[in-house]
Design a protein around this motif. Sequence first.
Motif, short mmCIF file in Angstrom:
data_model
loop_
_atom_site.label_atom_id
_atom_site.label_comp_id
_atom_site.label_asym_id
_atom_site.label_seq_id
_atom_site.Cartn_x
_atom_site.Cartn_y
_atom_site.Cartn_z
N TYR A 1 0.96 -1.21 -0.01
CA TYR A 1 -0.02 0.01 0.14
C TYR A 1 0.82 1.10 0.04
N PHE A 2 0.84 2.01 -1.01
CA PHE A 2 1.80 3.17 -1.28
C PHE A 2 1.37 4.36 -0.89
N GLY B 1 5.39 12.62 4.33
CA GLY B 1 6.81 11.84 3.99
C GLY B 1 6.58 10.27 4.73
N GLN B 2 5.35 9.99 5.29
CA GLN B 2 5.14 8.74 5.52
C GLN B 2 4.29 7.97 5.10
N LEU B 3 4.48 6.72 4.90
CA LEU B 3 3.52 5.67 4.37
C LEU B 3 2.37 5.18 5.30
N VAL B 4 1.20 5.03 4.55
CA VAL B 4 -0.01 4.56 5.51
C VAL B 4 0.29 3.17 5.63
N LYS B 5 0.58 2.45 6.77
CA LYS B 5 0.95 1.29 7.15
C LYS B 5 0.14 0.46 8.11
N CYS C 1 -10.46 2.96 16.18
CA CYS C 1 -10.70 4.38 15.60
C CYS C 1 -11.49 4.42 14.13
N LYS C 2 -11.33 3.02 13.55
CA LYS C 2 -11.76 2.84 12.15
C LYS C 2 -11.08 3.79 11.23
N THR C 3 -9.75 3.89 11.30
CA THR C 3 -9.11 4.80 10.55
C THR C 3 -7.74 4.29 10.21
N GLU C 4 -7.15 4.87 8.93
CA GLU C 4 -5.71 4.24 8.63
C GLU C 4 -4.72 5.29 9.40
N ALA C 5 -3.42 4.74 9.44
CA ALA C 5 -2.32 5.45 10.07
C ALA C 5 -1.01 5.35 9.54
#
Length: 601
Positions: free
Chosen positions: A73-74, A82-86, A92-96
Amino acid sequence: MATYFSGSQTQDSDEVKEMYCEECDRHGDGYATAVAFCVDCEDYICVTCQRYHKRQFKTHKIQDSNSMPQDFYFEKCSTHPGQLVKFYCSECKTEACQECKDNGHVNCRDIAHLPTLASDIQKSDELINFSKNMDQLSKDIQDTEKLLDAKSEVIKKQEENVTESCTEHSNKLITTYKQHHQDLIDDFDNKMEETIARLEKERLELIQKLSVKETKFEENIRQAETDMKEEVVETNTNFKKLKFEHLNLVGNLKALTVDLEQAHKVGKNCELFIKLKLVKQMCKQIQVTTDQIQHSNIQRYKLKKSDIQPTVKSLENQTSFFSFDEVHVSAVERRLTFDLNINHEFKRIISLLVLSEHTLLALNYDRCTLVIFILEKSNAKCIKETKFKNLPCGITKVSDHKVAVTFPYERMIRLITFSEEMEVLNTTEIPGHGCCFGIAYSNNHLVVSHNESFTENINILSMSGEIVKSFDTDDNGQTLFNNPWYLTVSPDNSMIYVSDCDRHTVTCLTFDGTVKAIYKDDQLKCPLQLAVDEYGSVYVCGRDSNNVHQLSHDLTKVKILLDKNHGMYTPASIAYCQNTKRLLVGMNQSSKIKIFNVSLE
């Protein structure tokens, strides 16, 4: 219906990217292909970083390229570009990204590596159930779309019906409303036509009625005009008869004179004797009528104007339309013509007195003298100068050879008697009762003005100097004067005229002190000596306004008689000669006395 997540929906053109080393990207060492995955650090690493990672973290579990998560996942973090979502936080039902996880999800217990979580998503019950639900939702959407289309048709038809009905009803209401207005206008027009017809009839009746009144009014006022003209003509009938009689006598005299000359030439002595007697008798009659004409005054009058605004009712009820007011001869404008200048060496002549037709007396301020001038027809000359110890101020005629002079600083009045040659025969002193300035003789009494601190009054004295009357306030108790320097009396000895140089006024009062009139005008400054003529006209010098005013007997302004155009510069003294009808004016700062001939306009 196929789900949105079936394998058939994956497009062949989707780009499959290889994973890069996160350590190299994080530290700016350039791009490197990831060949391993650290389960503990949850980072993809390259060959080089794997070698160092194993040395530094010997207990970390490393997966090689075959066993590491392959779903890369890019996407970059919206908060930390500057950070990838990993990671994905199930709470929280959210990406980080890594920073979001370390800082924003410290207390979250269910946050995991996104590729690891997504590795079995294809076979998960969640995806299968969701796919089924999406199929059902897709079917529901299609059914709803058909239902919406059907309902839209109903709504559209309903809107069309309502719109059409609304427009139809609006047009009907507007038409009805306009019709109501038109009915009102038509009703008003009908009433207006009826009113106009009625008013036209009333107007015609009014015109006829007013025409009768106008005819009657015009007849009345024309008759009043005729009566007025006849009255005006009748006013001077006697004078006109006198003038006509005089002209007849002159004509008869001329005829008799011709006959007299003819009889003298032919030597008819008897006829000459009779003609001579007739001519002498005729001359006597002419002299009598001539004297009557010379001494008769023309009655002067003017049409009396009403200040009340006339109305139709008042004009119809009027019984007298015209009247005239008699104009007192003192209010008739005088016409002056320059006669001559008396040039002398005495400046500041403060008082003048015409003692006789040929004798003028003048008081000189600078030299404290009484100067005597002899007046000839076309010139004048100084014949005598009488010196005083103190300043004289006012002078008045007591008799043909006697005058009274005030001496304010001696607080004295001197009665001076002259001989036929104007030599001083006798001088009698009487008390002045203070600083006496102006003086006039009337009915064997002296009228004197006084002017000193807190004592500005008028005294009437007996010829021995006893005070007969004294007044300094009016009927309201107000002070009459501030600086009364000069005064004179009317020809009939009924009025006293006093000039006040501080108040710039002339006051008319009776011999019991009753104020009859006060004259004040912006064009009269510092009034000094006054004079009156035989008709009661008052002449007053305005020293500081450089003019002489003519006033009527009741102190109504008639005109400014003399000004700078006539050579008036600080006029201070004035006198009038009744016999010669001449006005004499002396200047305060000039060695010149101007003489003018006076006549009625």
